[in-house]
Design an enzyme around this catalytic site. Sequence first.
Site: not given
Length: 216
Positions: A84-86
């Site tokens: 997951v890119k945050i």
Amino acid sequence: MQFYIDTANLDQIKEMMNWGVLDGVTTNPSLVAKEGHKDFHEFVNKISELVYPRPVSCEVISLDTEGMVKEAEEIHSIRENVVVKIPCTKEGIKAVAILSQKKIPTNVTLIFSPMQALVAAKAGATYVSPFIGRIDDISSDGMKLIKEIVEIFENYAIETQIIAASIRHPMHLVEAALIGADIATAPFSVWQKVFNHPLTDVGIQRFLEDWKKLQG
């Protein structure tokens, strides 16, 4: 150094897999929209299945911690290789800390300073993505940022991996490898240019000409 492709184009991913050098994929909503994919989750399922068990980084769009965590849980539940890119904001870092406790891998993006990378790592990020091309775009030194992050992480034996992102040309790849970035992610067009060198073309042409001579 691992090679990731930054795209949402399935044909490009398949082609790089055929080269035998693909280690992972990064993508974002802009790239997904550009390719005309209508259902984001369906696309994530396709791409993660295609490259499994290689990691695929997919981005959340929420700006608050609660929304990011909820999105992250939904995206990661699609397949275990989904990262997951945050974004590197205060809300994002809080989300990374929560997701780290939940054993959900994260890739903290939009990093433009060494301290942003260090804070993300301390919160439990699996990867950090400094955007070197965008730094170069404002007449600063993107590779200096990579070098500083590598040195800091080595000082403290930090396990968070560094992804050199926003790569514009093959020399960015070379410089990232020399400095010691763990991963480089680049568009397909940049990876294609790796094969291009005038001396390679000249050498092939000479070999073919000499072969014709041998055949009489």
